[in-house]
Enzyme design. Sequence first.
Site, PDB file in Angstrom:
ATOM      1  N   GLN A 109       0.671  43.517  -6.499  1.00  9.44           N
ATOM      2  CA  GLN A 109       0.664  42.793  -7.765  1.00  9.44           C
ATOM      3  C   GLN A 109      -0.316  41.634  -7.667  1.00  9.44           C
ATOM      4  O   GLN A 109      -0.647  41.163  -6.585  1.00  9.44           O
ATOM      5  CB  GLN A 109       2.071  42.268  -8.055  1.00  9.44           C
ATOM      6  N   CYS A 110      -0.825  41.183  -8.799  1.00 13.61           N
ATOM      7  CA  CYS A 110      -1.636  39.957  -8.878  1.00 13.61           C
ATOM      8  C   CYS A 110      -1.416  39.371 -10.271  1.00 13.61           C
ATOM      9  O   CYS A 110      -0.280  39.175 -10.661  1.00 13.61           O
ATOM     10  CB  CYS A 110      -3.105  40.239  -8.563  1.00 13.61           C
ATOM     11  N   MET A 111      -2.493  39.144 -11.009  1.00 16.91           N
ATOM     12  CA  MET A 111      -2.343  38.664 -12.383  1.00 16.91           C
ATOM     13  C   MET A 111      -2.439  39.802 -13.388  1.00 16.91           C
ATOM     14  O   MET A 111      -1.598  39.945 -14.268  1.00 16.91           O
ATOM     15  CB  MET A 111      -3.409  37.607 -12.691  1.00 16.91           C
TER      16      MET A 111
END
Length: 370
Positions: free
Chosen positions: A314-316
């Site tokens: 996950q990230c943004m």
Amino acid sequence: MSALGKFVGSQTVRELLQKGIINKEGVRLLDCSFVPGVKPDWKKFRLEQYGKFDKLAQAKTRGREMYLAGHIPEAVHADLDLAMYPGQYERFSQYPPEVFEQYIELLGVNRGEHLILYGRGAYHGMMWPARFAWLFKSYGHQEVSLLDGGLEDWANRGFEITQEVPKLPKGNWKAGDHFKETLITFEELESVNGNYEPKPVPDIEPTDPEAEQKEKEAKWSKEMEDWEKRNRGHMLIDQTSSINFLDSRPRAQFEGLQESGLNQMYCDAAHIPGFLNLPVGEMFTDEGTIKDPAMIKAWLEENGFSAEKPTVTQCMTGMQASLLAYGIEYALPDHRPRLHSGSLKEMEVRDPRKVSGGHRHIPLSANAKL
């Protein structure tokens, strides 16, 4: 071209060009230059532009302009703003296979061809290509390599840069559906024993009498309290001891010491508790090339990763997380990470309370990354 690995060097690509293999003998070169903009209105896009690639290709994007200003010979431009679309909750949503393949065919790609992807900018020109690589993987196309070091490495070696745009016939590439093996949805993350229960929605209208509004608000508050008891702590995303949940952003953003792009009106913290922070930038050498698989494997383990557990990245908005997932497969070929494409920007809208780890007073900055 099965001999090409997940990362290929500039010298290898140059030799393929010199031998006349690219665009002629089963190898394609895609320039993935991209500059993200503000998310378009998703409802308007759906009505007017969804899947209309001929129309979308007419738009002047910064990524396209960068490509036209100079690229590796024989490369065609692949644009994430065409390959994906703005969804209700996601900045970058994936088209169904039968729609996505129409765009890839317009790029001249054929079935079974090996794709070499490169870019410029973020993470040594490898972030945008990695998102494309994971896209192709989710549609069943595994024959993909990233140019190690991106266009910058190519240019630094003094290799040819051109403005000539190759003219290729329409390809015959076809997409499959491998979403479940490569992606994980918000609904699955927030499911309990495989069942997803949407949050209660308040049925309150501005025109309702004040007494009725208060009654509806009280009813909704009770429904939310019951929902929290049934779901919080029991959802898949809460099983952090049995799943590698990996946040691929820089450490300062993960801890809330640097602004990341999360809207503080919704999220007053920086990350989801229980997620491990494995900043994707730490996979690269000081020279801007990928570290060898053994070094990446050791780095993963040092940061709490276990190859025995399933993995979610996950990230943004899914960009850095794609590069991390790609790097994990490079280091551990038998491991199969899954990407949360919507990532924290989807969480911000759909379950902001889940983002409760890290500092709660984030300094404002213009340095947020995708």
